[in-house]
Design a protein around this motif. Structure first.
Motif, PDB file in Angstrom:
ATOM      1  N   ASN A  17      -1.062   5.185   5.042  1.00 63.24           N
ATOM      2  CA  ASN A  17      -1.888   3.980   4.962  1.00 63.24           C
ATOM      3  C   ASN A  17      -1.193   2.957   4.081  1.00 63.24           C
ATOM      4  O   ASN A  17      -0.781   3.274   2.964  1.00 63.24           O
ATOM      5  CB  ASN A  17      -3.272   4.295   4.388  1.00 63.24           C
ATOM      6  N   PHE A  18      -1.085   1.736   4.579  1.00 61.34           N
ATOM      7  CA  PHE A  18      -0.485   0.645   3.827  1.00 61.34           C
ATOM      8  C   PHE A  18      -1.546  -0.422   3.625  1.00 61.34           C
ATOM      9  O   PHE A  18      -2.292  -0.743   4.553  1.00 61.34           O
ATOM     10  CB  PHE A  18       0.707   0.061   4.588  1.00 61.34           C
ATOM     11  N   TYR A  19      -1.609  -0.978   2.425  1.00 59.97           N
ATOM     12  CA  TYR A  19      -2.606  -1.992   2.104  1.00 59.97           C
ATOM     13  C   TYR A  19      -1.912  -3.312   1.744  1.00 59.97           C
ATOM     14  O   TYR A  19      -0.795  -3.300   1.230  1.00 59.97           O
ATOM     15  CB  TYR A  19      -3.496  -1.510   0.952  1.00 59.97           C
ATOM     16  N   PRO A  20      -2.560  -4.441   2.009  1.00 61.98           N
ATOM     17  CA  PRO A  20      -1.945  -5.756   1.777  1.00 61.98           C
ATOM     18  C   PRO A  20      -1.452  -5.990   0.345  1.00 61.98           C
ATOM     19  O   PRO A  20      -0.538  -6.781   0.126  1.00 61.98           O
ATOM     20  CB  PRO A  20      -3.052  -6.746   2.127  1.00 61.98           C
ATOM     21  N   ASN A  21      -2.000  -5.291  -0.629  1.00 61.87           N
ATOM     22  CA  ASN A  21      -1.557  -5.474  -2.018  1.00 61.87           C
ATOM     23  C   ASN A  21      -0.261  -4.729  -2.322  1.00 61.87           C
ATOM     24  O   ASN A  21       0.223  -4.753  -3.450  1.00 61.87           O
ATOM     25  CB  ASN A  21      -2.653  -5.046  -2.995  1.00 61.87           C
ATOM     26  N   GLY A  22       0.319  -4.039  -1.323  1.00 64.66           N
ATOM     27  CA  GLY A  22       1.574  -3.316  -1.507  1.00 64.66           C
ATOM     28  C   GLY A  22       1.417  -1.834  -1.748  1.00 64.66           C
ATOM     29  O   GLY A  22       2.405  -1.115  -1.886  1.00 64.66           O
ATOM     30  N   ASP A  23       0.178  -1.338  -1.797  1.00 63.42           N
ATOM     31  CA  ASP A  23      -0.045   0.096  -1.977  1.00 63.42           C
ATOM     32  C   ASP A  23       0.274   0.849  -0.693  1.00 63.42           C
ATOM     33  O   ASP A  23      -0.125   0.437   0.399  1.00 63.42           O
ATOM     34  CB  ASP A  23      -1.497   0.388  -2.353  1.00 63.42           C
ATOM     35  N   LEU A  24       0.989   1.952  -0.829  1.00 65.33           N
ATOM     36  CA  LEU A  24       1.304   2.836   0.289  1.00 65.33           C
ATOM     37  C   LEU A  24       0.825   4.228  -0.087  1.00 65.33           C
ATOM     38  O   LEU A  24       1.201   4.763  -1.129  1.00 65.33           O
ATOM     39  CB  LEU A  24       2.812   2.846   0.548  1.00 65.33           C
ATOM     40  N   TRP A  25      -0.050   4.810   0.730  1.00 72.26           N
ATOM     41  CA  TRP A  25      -0.596   6.143   0.493  1.00 72.26           C
ATOM     42  C   TRP A  25      -0.126   7.060   1.612  1.00 72.26           C
ATOM     43  O   TRP A  25      -0.219   6.709   2.791  1.00 72.26           O
ATOM     44  CB  TRP A  25      -2.122   6.103   0.468  1.00 72.26           C
ATOM     45  N   VAL A  26       0.363   8.242   1.242  1.00 70.42           N
ATOM     46  CA  VAL A  26       0.882   9.207   2.204  1.00 70.42           C
ATOM     47  C   VAL A  26       0.205  10.547   1.959  1.00 70.42           C
ATOM     48  O   VAL A  26       0.255  11.077   0.848  1.00 70.42           O
ATOM     49  CB  VAL A  26       2.413   9.354   2.062  1.00 70.42           C
ATOM     50  N   ALA A  27      -0.441  11.090   2.990  1.00 70.29           N
ATOM     51  CA  ALA A  27      -1.095  12.400   2.889  1.00 70.29           C
ATOM     52  C   ALA A  27      -0.239  13.415   3.638  1.00 70.29           C
ATOM     53  O   ALA A  27       0.228  13.153   4.749  1.00 70.29           O
ATOM     54  CB  ALA A  27      -2.496  12.346   3.491  1.00 70.29           C
ATOM     55  N   ASN A  28      -0.036  14.575   3.011  1.00 65.72           N
ATOM     56  CA  ASN A  28       0.802  15.607   3.614  1.00 65.72           C
ATOM     57  C   ASN A  28       0.380  16.981   3.110  1.00 65.72           C
ATOM     58  O   ASN A  28      -0.617  17.104   2.410  1.00 65.72           O
ATOM     59  CB  ASN A  28       2.281  15.316   3.304  1.00 65.72           C
ATOM     60  N   ASP A  29       1.155  17.993   3.462  1.00 64.30           N
ATOM     61  CA  ASP A  29       0.822  19.361   3.068  1.00 64.30           C
ATOM     62  C   ASP A  29       0.836  19.566   1.553  1.00 64.30           C
ATOM     63  O   ASP A  29       0.235  20.500   1.049  1.00 64.30           O
ATOM     64  CB  ASP A  29       1.798  20.351   3.700  1.00 64.30           C
ATOM     65  N   GLY A  30       1.518  18.678   0.825  1.00 61.05           N
ATOM     66  CA  GLY A  30       1.618  18.818  -0.626  1.00 61.05           C
ATOM     67  C   GLY A  30       0.606  17.998  -1.394  1.00 61.05           C
ATOM     68  O   GLY A  30       0.605  17.994  -2.611  1.00 61.05           O
ATOM     69  N   GLY A  31      -0.245  17.263  -0.696  1.00 62.85           N
ATOM     70  CA  GLY A  31      -1.250  16.452  -1.361  1.00 62.85           C
ATOM     71  C   GLY A  31      -1.173  15.002  -0.938  1.00 62.85           C
ATOM     72  O   GLY A  31      -0.830  14.687   0.201  1.00 62.85           O
ATOM     73  N   ILE A  32      -1.472  14.105  -1.870  1.00 65.54           N
ATOM     74  CA  ILE A  32      -1.454  12.671  -1.600  1.00 65.54           C
ATOM     75  C   ILE A  32      -0.434  12.028  -2.533  1.00 65.54           C
ATOM     76  O   ILE A  32      -0.458  12.249  -3.742  1.00 65.54           O
ATOM     77  CB  ILE A  32      -2.846  12.050  -1.816  1.00 65.54           C
ATOM     78  N   PHE A  33       0.446  11.249  -1.949  1.00 68.34           N
ATOM     79  CA  PHE A  33       1.457  10.524  -2.711  1.00 68.34           C
ATOM     80  C   PHE A  33       1.188   9.041  -2.521  1.00 68.34           C
ATOM     81  O   PHE A  33       0.740   8.623  -1.453  1.00 68.34           O
ATOM     82  CB  PHE A  33       2.861  10.862  -2.190  1.00 68.34           C
ATOM     83  N   TYR A  34       1.469   8.239  -3.555  1.00 67.75           N
ATOM     84  CA  TYR A  34       1.228   6.811  -3.405  1.00 67.75           C
ATOM     85  C   TYR A  34       2.279   5.991  -4.140  1.00 67.75           C
ATOM     86  O   TYR A  34       2.927   6.468  -5.071  1.00 67.75           O
ATOM     87  CB  TYR A  34      -0.174   6.428  -3.876  1.00 67.75           C
ATOM     88  N   SER A  35       2.436   4.784  -3.653  1.00 71.09           N
ATOM     89  CA  SER A  35       3.358   3.812  -4.239  1.00 71.09           C
ATOM     90  C   SER A  35       2.605   2.505  -4.395  1.00 71.09           C
ATOM     91  O   SER A  35       1.787   2.149  -3.547  1.00 71.09           O
ATOM     92  CB  SER A  35       4.553   3.607  -3.297  1.00 71.09           C
ATOM     93  N   THR A  36       2.887   1.788  -5.464  1.00 67.90           N
ATOM     94  CA  THR A  36       2.243   0.489  -5.680  1.00 67.90           C
ATOM     95  C   THR A  36       3.217  -0.671  -5.466  1.00 67.90           C
ATOM     96  O   THR A  36       2.903  -1.797  -5.763  1.00 67.90           O
ATOM     97  CB  THR A  36       1.671   0.391  -7.105  1.00 67.90           C
ATOM     98  N   ASP A  37       4.414  -0.355  -4.915  1.00 65.73           N
ATOM     99  CA  ASP A  37       5.428  -1.391  -4.720  1.00 65.73           C
ATOM    100  C   ASP A  37       6.050  -1.347  -3.319  1.00 65.73           C
ATOM    101  O   ASP A  37       7.262  -1.313  -3.164  1.00 65.73           O
ATOM    102  CB  ASP A  37       6.500  -1.329  -5.798  1.00 65.73           C
ATOM    103  N   ASN A  38       5.199  -1.315  -2.301  1.00 63.86           N
ATOM    104  CA  ASN A  38       5.635  -1.295  -0.895  1.00 63.86           C
ATOM    105  C   ASN A  38       6.500  -0.101  -0.546  1.00 63.86           C
ATOM    106  O   ASN A  38       7.347  -0.170   0.339  1.00 63.86           O
ATOM    107  CB  ASN A  38       6.391  -2.582  -0.546  1.00 63.86           C
ATOM    108  N   GLY A  39       6.327   0.998  -1.235  1.00 65.31           N
ATOM    109  CA  GLY A  39       7.067   2.216  -0.923  1.00 65.31           C
ATOM    110  C   GLY A  39       8.422   2.335  -1.587  1.00 65.31           C
ATOM    111  O   GLY A  39       9.165   3.274  -1.317  1.00 65.31           O
ATOM    112  N   SER A  40       8.769   1.408  -2.469  1.00 63.06           N
ATOM    113  CA  SER A  40      10.062   1.482  -3.155  1.00 63.06           C
ATOM    114  C   SER A  40      10.142   2.672  -4.107  1.00 63.06           C
ATOM    115  O   SER A  40      11.190   3.268  -4.290  1.00 63.06           O
ATOM    116  CB  SER A  40      10.345   0.189  -3.918  1.00 63.06           C
ATOM    117  N   ASN A  41       9.030   3.005  -4.742  1.00 59.27           N
ATOM    118  CA  ASN A  41       8.975   4.142  -5.668  1.00 59.27           C
ATOM    119  C   ASN A  41       7.668   4.898  -5.485  1.00 59.27           C
ATOM    120  O   ASN A  41       6.700   4.376  -5.060  1.00 59.27           O
ATOM    121  CB  ASN A  41       9.052   3.656  -7.116  1.00 59.27           C
TER     122      ASN A  41
END
Length: 87
Positions: free
Chosen positions: A63-87
């Motif tokens: 899931n990508f949000y207009p504020n630059g947040d990227l959330w990724v759900a997978n077998d290991g849990g939920i990962f997120y970035s607040t800078d368009n996926g750069s980190n």
């Protein structure tokens, strides 16, 4: 362009286009394109858990949000970035 979407859906679990150029694709690894899908890089490999942009394998939702947040759900849990996926 239809062929691009067909290939993506055949070989990945999830994909999302944030704009006409930026595409995030998730399967075993996370892949990113900044040129509309012409080329992809893999900045987040499941086997590199020591790196700051690590994302666990088997991505089920992106899931990508207009504020630059990227959330990724997978077998290991939920990962997120607040800078368009750069980190």
């Amino acid at each position: 362009m239809q062929l691009f979407y067909s290939v993506i859906k055949a070989f990945c679990n999830q994909y999302i286009m944030t704009n006409a150029d930026q595409v995030f694709v998730g399967g075993v690894n996370m892949w990113v394109s900044n040129d509309g899908g012409n080329t992809f890089t893999c900045p987040a490999k499941w086997s590199h858990s020591y790196k700051p942009n690590y994302v666990h394998a088997d991505i089920h939702d992106i899931n990508f949000y207009p504020n630059g947040d990227l959330w990724v759900a997978n077998d290991g849990g939920i990962f997120y970035s607040t800078d368009n996926g750069s980190n």
